[in-house]
Design a protein around this motif. Structure first.
Motif: not given
Length: 316
Positions: A255-259
Motif C-alpha cells: 500500500l505505501s508504494f502502490r497507493r
C-alpha cells in the motif's frame, strides 16, 4: 494473593491497559512467526548495516485505511497477486557497525505491547550480541514499537545500559509535552503517555538532533514527517554509497508504494505523511538507493522501482 515486591500503581495500570490492547489487536490479525534471526549485512564503505527482528505486530486493514472503500483495497492487492487480508506485520530494527561501535536504530516494543513482539533481545542473543555491547540507540520516532524496548517495563532499567540515545528534536518536543494525550487520536492516548514516560526516563543520556545534523560518522537524520510530527529516517553514507533506514515513512510493502497518496490510519498528519511518501519514493527510485523499512516484508531490505503510475518495493 500476590507475592514479591509491590508494583507502583501507575506501572500496574499501564500493564493492564497494554494487555487489553494487545489482546484486542491480536484478534484482528493472525499471529505469525518473526522474521529469520539471520540477515546479510549491507556494506556502506567501512560501515555495515543489518536488520534484527523484534517479532511481529497485529492490526487490521480497516485501521490501516480508514477512509478507503474495501473494493479499492481489494483491487490493489489483486493486481499484486495477493489476498486483501491482514497478515503479521514484521518489525525490524537495524544494527549499524562503525568500527567498534554498534548502533541500534530503533529499540523495538519491549514486553508490554503485543505478545508476538518484543523479541529483539532474543535476536541479538542468537547473534552473540550482548545488550551491553550496544553503544548508541537512535530513534526514528517515539511510537511504542520503536521506543518502548529501550526500558524494561518491570524494573524500569535500561535494556542497553552502556548506550547513549538520540531522538529527533521535534519528536522530543511533541511526545514529552504534559498534554500530549490531548493532541493524539483516541487509540493513541494511552500509548502517548507511555512514550512520554520512556523519553523522560532516558533524558539524562539522550541527545536531540535536527534533520541534516550528524548522529555518528556517516549517519544523518533525514526529515520524513507526517507519520509523527518529527519522524526522521537515518541516512547511512560513505562517498556515493547510501542506505536509507526509513523507519515508518514507508510502512506497508504494497500500500505505501502502490497507493502512497491514500490516508493511513496510524499517521498523525495524513496529508503530510502522503507528501512525504511521494517525495521519498521519487528519491529512492531515482537514486536507486537501498531502503531498510521497519515494517517492510522479510528483513525489510530492498529497493524501489517505478511501476506504471506508482511504485513497487522489491526485496533484496
Amino acid at each position: 494473593m500476590t507475592t514479591g515486591a509491590s508494583v507502583p500503581k501507575s506501572r500496574c495500570d499501564r500493564r493492564l491497559f497494554m494487555a487489553g490492547l494487545a489482546a484486542g489487536l491480536a484478534g484482528a490479525w493472525p499471529t505469525g512467526r518473526a522474521a529469520a534471526n539471520t540477515a546479510a549485512a549491507l556494506k556502506v564503505g567501512g560501515t555495515s548495516v543489518e536488520t534484527a527482528s523484534d517479532g511481529t505486530l497485529s492490526s487490521s486493514l480497516a485501521f490501516m485505511l480508514p477512509n478507503t472503500p474495501r473494493e479499492e483495497v481489494e483491487t490493489v492487492f489483486k493486481v499484486e497477486g495477493q489476498r486483501a487480508e491482514a497478515a503479521p506485520i514484521p518489525t525490524n530494527a537495524s544494527l549499524v557497525r562503525i568500527g567498534s561501535e554498534i548502533i541500534l536504530i530503533d529499540a523495538g516494543s519491549g514486553n508490554s505491547f503485543q505478545p508476538t513482539a518484543g523479541k529483539l533481545g532474543e535476536t541479538l542473543e542468537s547473534r552473540n550480541i550482548s545488550r551491553e555491547a550496544i553503544t548508541q540507540v537512535v530513534f526514528t520516532h517515539a511510537h511504542p514499537d520503536h521506543l518502548w524496548g529501550a526500558i524494561d517495563d518491570f524494573d524500569d532499567s535500561e535494556r542497553f545500559p552502556n548506550a547513549r540515545y538520540v531522538v529527533p528534536a521535534a519528536e522530543w518536543d511533541f511526545w514529552t509535552r504534559d498534554d500530549v494525550e490531548n493532541l493524539v487520536p483516541d487509540w493513541l492516548k494511552g500509548l502517548s503517555v507511555g512514550s512520554r514516560r520512556t523519553l523522560r526516563r532516558l533524558e539524562s543520556k539522550l541527545e536531540r538532533r535536527k534533520p541534516g545534523e550528524s548522529i555518528a560518522p556517516g549517519l544523518t537524520y533525514v526529515a520524513t514527517p507526517g507519520h509523527t510530527p518529527g519522524h526522521a529516517s537515518v541516512l547511512v553514507e560513505a562517498g556515493r554509497e547510501q542506505v536509507l533506514i526509513g523507519g515508518d515513512a514507508l510502512s506497508h510493502g504494497v500500500l505505501s508504494f502502490r497507493r502512497p497518496a491514500w490516508a493511513f490510519g496510524s499517521d498523525l498528519d495524513r496529508d503530510l505523511a502522503s507528501r512525504t511518501r511521494l517525495t521519498l519514493l521519487d528519491r529512492l527510485a531515482t537514486e536507486r538507493m537501498t531502503l531498510v523499512g521497519f515494517h517492510l516484508p522479510g528483513s525489510g531490505v530492498g529497493h524501489v522501482e517505478l511501476a506504471g503510475d506508482s511504485y513497487r518495493f522489491v526485496q533484496t
